[in-house]
Design a protein around this motif. Structure first.
Motif, PDB file in Angstrom:
ATOM      1  N   GLN A 245       0.860  -1.184   0.000  1.00 36.93           N
ATOM      2  CA  GLN A 245       0.000   0.000   0.000  1.00 36.93           C
ATOM      3  C   GLN A 245       0.896   1.235   0.000  1.00 36.93           C
ATOM      4  O   GLN A 245       1.057   1.901   1.035  1.00 36.93           O
ATOM      5  CB  GLN A 245      -0.926  -0.021   1.217  1.00 36.93           C
ATOM      6  N   GLN A 248      -0.053   4.637   1.503  1.00 42.45           N
ATOM      7  CA  GLN A 248      -0.156   4.712   2.958  1.00 42.45           C
ATOM      8  C   GLN A 248       1.174   4.409   3.629  1.00 42.45           C
ATOM      9  O   GLN A 248       1.294   4.518   4.852  1.00 42.45           O
ATOM     10  CB  GLN A 248      -1.234   3.741   3.448  1.00 42.45           C
ATOM     11  N   THR A 250       2.525   1.466   3.962  1.00 44.23           N
ATOM     12  CA  THR A 250       2.445   0.204   4.690  1.00 44.23           C
ATOM     13  C   THR A 250       2.257  -0.958   3.715  1.00 44.23           C
ATOM     14  O   THR A 250       2.006  -0.755   2.524  1.00 44.23           O
ATOM     15  CB  THR A 250       1.263   0.209   5.683  1.00 44.23           C
ATOM     16  N   THR A 251       2.362  -2.173   4.247  1.00 43.08           N
ATOM     17  CA  THR A 251       2.098  -3.391   3.481  1.00 43.08           C
ATOM     18  C   THR A 251       1.147  -4.261   4.298  1.00 43.08           C
ATOM     19  O   THR A 251       1.429  -4.571   5.468  1.00 43.08           O
ATOM     20  CB  THR A 251       3.393  -4.164   3.193  1.00 43.08           C
ATOM     21  N   GLU A 252       0.028  -4.637   3.705  1.00 45.03           N
ATOM     22  CA  GLU A 252      -0.959  -5.459   4.418  1.00 45.03           C
ATOM     23  C   GLU A 252      -0.605  -6.937   4.265  1.00 45.03           C
ATOM     24  O   GLU A 252      -0.403  -7.435   3.157  1.00 45.03           O
ATOM     25  CB  GLU A 252      -2.356  -5.193   3.851  1.00 45.03           C
ATOM     26  N   THR A 275      -4.551 -10.538  10.240  1.00 45.45           N
ATOM     27  CA  THR A 275      -4.134  -9.465   9.347  1.00 45.45           C
ATOM     28  C   THR A 275      -3.246  -8.496  10.112  1.00 45.45           C
ATOM     29  O   THR A 275      -3.606  -8.062  11.221  1.00 45.45           O
ATOM     30  CB  THR A 275      -5.342  -8.706   8.763  1.00 45.45           C
ATOM     31  N   TRP A 277      -0.128  -5.145   9.556  1.00 44.25           N
ATOM     32  CA  TRP A 277       0.391  -4.136   8.625  1.00 44.25           C
ATOM     33  C   TRP A 277       1.866  -3.907   8.918  1.00 44.25           C
ATOM     34  O   TRP A 277       2.249  -3.635  10.069  1.00 44.25           O
ATOM     35  CB  TRP A 277      -0.402  -2.835   8.775  1.00 44.25           C
TER      36      TRP A 277
END
Length: 279
Positions: A245, A248, A250-252, A275, A277
């Motif tokens: 992402q 944002q 970040t990485t989900e 989940t 981040w």
């Protein structure tokens, strides 16, 4: 050229051949790899190079180019980046070229002079549909090597047994009877994925998603020392999905099936689905 090849089923080249298909050709390069095909892509100053020690075969009925025995594909990207594939069997499947027609819908006679602007780039005008590669030299071969796929553009190094790329869907599927190993280097950080099947999706040359199917493991390190405890360690039995992402920052990361995720030695979570981040 097209009329001249119309009656052929396939062409096979051995022992230092040289044939030119407008802006693509096959030749013996005199080095470790005996057969070589070069093809120029739109927008690329340097052609993609495919070489092998075994024969090169082009099947006109299916528009399929096949290579075997120590195949090496080198594809230049922007700047000094490149993509490389090392395997023992490779098939490139192209789309069919539409018949050249005049504005009135009439196909020019074979005896007429060919418009060089329209006939440039025979292989370039044949859109790449599928790439299939295997570590083995044939599906029934007892040979058990691993192929290697490298992309300096995306910081990826993959080791596996079988690869399929769907150009239309921009989907790369990697499989292995044991485990596919994918390492991703990003801004000094290292992500490692291990699973029997790993899918990599991209969109407009940007990495879109990495998925692991089947039982697997994931590690994330913000430091280069592999002996140090990873920042994040995860395992699962069903599936992993990692989605960058960039907007944002970040990485989900989502894991499913007896999922466990650990952050250094500080905390650990277990659930059916988790989940997280990553920064």
């Amino acid at each position: 050229l097209v009329v001249g090849f119309d009656g052929l089923r396939h062409v096979q080249m051995r022992d230092e051949p040289h044939v030119r298909l407008v802006d693509a050709h096959a030749e013996g390069d005199g080095g470790d790899h005996d057969q070589c095909v070069l093809t120029q892509e739109a927008g690329q100053a340097t052609p993609t190079r495919v070489s092998s020690q075994g024969p090169f075969t082009y099947e006109f009925a299916s528009n399929t180019a096949k290579f075997s025995d120590r195949v090496l594909v080198t594809r230049p990207r922007q700047g000094r980046h490149r993509q490389e594939l090392e395997c023992n069997w490779l098939a490139l499947v192209f789309s069919q070229i539409a018949d050249e027609q005049t504005p009135d819908g009439v196909i020019p006679a074979a005896a007429e002079e060919v418009n060089t602007d329209n006939s440039r780039g025979l292989l370039s005008r044949m859109e790449l549909v599928t790439v299939r590669a295997m570590a083995k030299s044939s599906p029934n071969s007892p040979q058990r090597d691993r192929m290697k796929l490298t992309s300096t553009e995306h910081g990826l190094v993959c080791e596996l047994d079988d690869m399929n790329y769907d150009a239309k869907r921009q989907l790369l599927t990697l499989t292995d009877p044991g485990t596919v190993d994918v390492t991703r280097e990003l801004d000094g950080h290292t992500q490692r994925f291990e699973a029997p099947t790993i899918e990599i999706r991209h969109r407009d040359r940007q990495l879109d998603q990495i998925s692991g199917m089947g039982k697997g493991r994931f590690t994330y390190r913000s430091h280069p020392d592999p002996k140090e405890i990873p920042d994040v360690w995860a395992r699962w039995t069903e599936r992993l999905d990692l989605i960058p992402q960039p907007h944002q920052g970040t990485t989900e990361l989502t894991i499913r099936g007896a999922a466990t995720i650990r952050h250094r030695d500080q905390m650990q979570f277990s659930a059916s689905t988790i989940t997280a981040w990553l920064l």
